[in-house]
Design an enzyme around this catalytic site. Structure first.
Site, mmCIF file in Angstrom:
data_model
loop_
_atom_site.group_PDB
_atom_site.id
_atom_site.type_symbol
_atom_site.label_atom_id
_atom_site.label_comp_id
_atom_site.label_asym_id
_atom_site.label_seq_id
_atom_site.Cartn_x
_atom_site.Cartn_y
_atom_site.Cartn_z
ATOM 1 N N ALA A 75 99.612 9.297 -14.047
ATOM 2 C CA ALA A 75 99.922 9.705 -15.457
ATOM 3 C C ALA A 75 101.300 10.524 -15.590
ATOM 4 O O ALA A 75 101.418 10.688 -16.747
ATOM 5 C CB ALA A 75 98.628 10.833 -15.749
ATOM 6 N N CYS A 328 98.174 21.295 -10.134
ATOM 7 C CA CYS A 328 99.582 21.128 -9.908
ATOM 8 C C CYS A 328 100.397 22.452 -9.940
ATOM 9 O O CYS A 328 101.526 22.398 -9.698
ATOM 10 C CB CYS A 328 99.713 20.204 -11.275
ATOM 11 S SG CYS A 328 98.721 18.933 -11.517
#
Length: 404
Positions: A75, A328
């Protein structure tokens, strides 16, 4: 029940055993290991057929034409390809882009890069519940706006944006609309034949497929153009060169096929478990829900526990795999930028925990989680001088803290 309990499905998911089994058939000499671009022998033809089937399975789940699905490495690459690709292609029309402050870093940092290249970006702040105010979005649109990028489901707080309404607004003005659907695909219904979305990013590993594979939907009618960011053999209709990783693509296809079959029942089950978890902890003092349960994905619950430090809470909950913020960015000690954008102060943002549930989460695990959270919060607050002062009625905001 096995410990630790995995409640971080928004960071990644385990590969479904059915998917793993499928992947194994496309790796070794006695499997289908050929290069789908090899046109002169059966090994290539079989690999190409496997890729075609997977492309159809992905298109099926989201109501697209298989020719609109472009495979990427994930993604993050899809977001980069969509935003840079559209911005570069349409820059003669204008150089203004609109996004929101709560997007994933793959969108925000791509926009920052484009700013360095001379584009202008408007970052919308969401309302307190995380939803973008459509009137503000409309007010931000200009004659030179070429692209809007607003996600479907937020990865930290789970709120769902009204992508149908945003799509209508963009289409009416001839603006390209990109949606990061990493957290929603396979969990919420998406029908691209009805939605006025031009570009949509997907991932494999958030929906029980392998890591390292994703896709970008690129609309054919009305046709949307993007400039390639990766050059080479001209694979994927020239939009993304590179030999296709057949085993990963087949895995992603199988994961999307399973998601389509099981989505409706799984959504209800997860919503029930999420509500059970919230009902079990919401009466703890000074507990705040971040986001909006009504306009929220069924599998994400983000909660702040005031007067408890997030990192110490995660240590105390060592039997639970949970996160504060997204995987992340959780390596940095900065409080979550998503929660700050909702207007939370640093303390509340720091004391937040994201519980994300998934296919293998059980009721027993949720009940254990409730018990553990209640115990841990009590214990940590017993040790906290701030909690003691709060209980004595001291206004902590009025205190002048000494700076050493």
């Amino acid at each position: 029940m096995k410990l630790p309990i995995y409640l971080d499905y928004s960071a990644t998911t385990p590969v479904d055993p059915r998917v793993a089994e499928k992947i194994m058939q496309f790796m070794t000499m006695d499997g289908t290991f050929g290069n789908p671009a090899s046109r002169s022998h059966r090994f290539g033809w079989q690999a190409e057929e496997a890729v075609d089937i997977a492309r159809n399975q992905i298109a099926d789940l989201v109501g697209a034409d298989p020719r609109e699905i472009v495979f990427t490495s994930g993604a993050t690459e899809s977001d980069n390809l969509a935003i840079k690709g559209a911005a570069n292609f349409y820059q003669k029309k204008g150089k203004h882009i609109i996004t929101s402050k709560t997007e994933h870093k793959a969108v925000l940092d791509t926009c920052r890069q484009l700013e360095r290249e001379g584009f202008e970006v408007t970052y919308l702040a969401p309302q307190r519940n995380g939803i973008i105010d459509l009137k503000e979005l409309e007010a931000a649109m200009r004659d030179d706006t070429i692209l809007v990028s607003i996600m479907h489901v937020n990865n930290e707080i789970g709120v769902v944006q009204d992508i149908a309404a945003i799509g209508e607004m963009c289409r009416a003005r001839g603006i390209i609309y990109h949606v990061d659907a990493t957290q929603s695909v396979g969990k919420l219904p998406i029908d691209l034949s009805q939605l006025k979305v031009d570009l949509m990013s997907f991932s494999g590993h958030k929906i029980y497929g392998p890591k390292g594979i994703g896709a970008l939907y690129v609309r054919r009618k009305p046709r949307v153009r993007i400039e390639a960011q990766m050059h080479g053999g001209g694979h994927e209709r020239g939009m993304r060169s590179g030999t296709l990783p057949v085993h990963q693509i087949v895995g992603m296809g199988e994961a999307y096929r399973i998601a389509k079959e099981e989505m409706a029942t799984e959504m209800e089950r997860l919503r029930g478990l999420r509500n059970r978890l919230w009902n079990g902890i919401k009466d703890i003092e000074e507990v705040y829900l971040n986001g909006d349960l009504e306009h929220g994905a069924p599998n994400i619950l983000n909660v702040s526990f005031n007067y408890v430090e997030g990192e110490s809470l995660i240590m105390a909950l060592k039997d639970l795999a949970v996160s504060s913020g997204s995987a992340c960015t959780s390596a940095s000690l900065e409080p979550s930028y998503v929660l700050r954008a909702l207007g939370l102060n640093d303390e509340l943002a720091h004391s937040s925990i994201r519980f994300s549930l998934g296919r293998f989460t059980t009721e027993e695990e949720i009940d254990y989680t409730i018990e553990l959270v209640r115990k841990s919060i009590g214990r940590l607050r017993d040790l906290s001088p701030l909690w003691e002062m709060y209980k004595q009625g001291v206004d902590l905001n009025s205190i002048e803290w000494a700076h050493h």
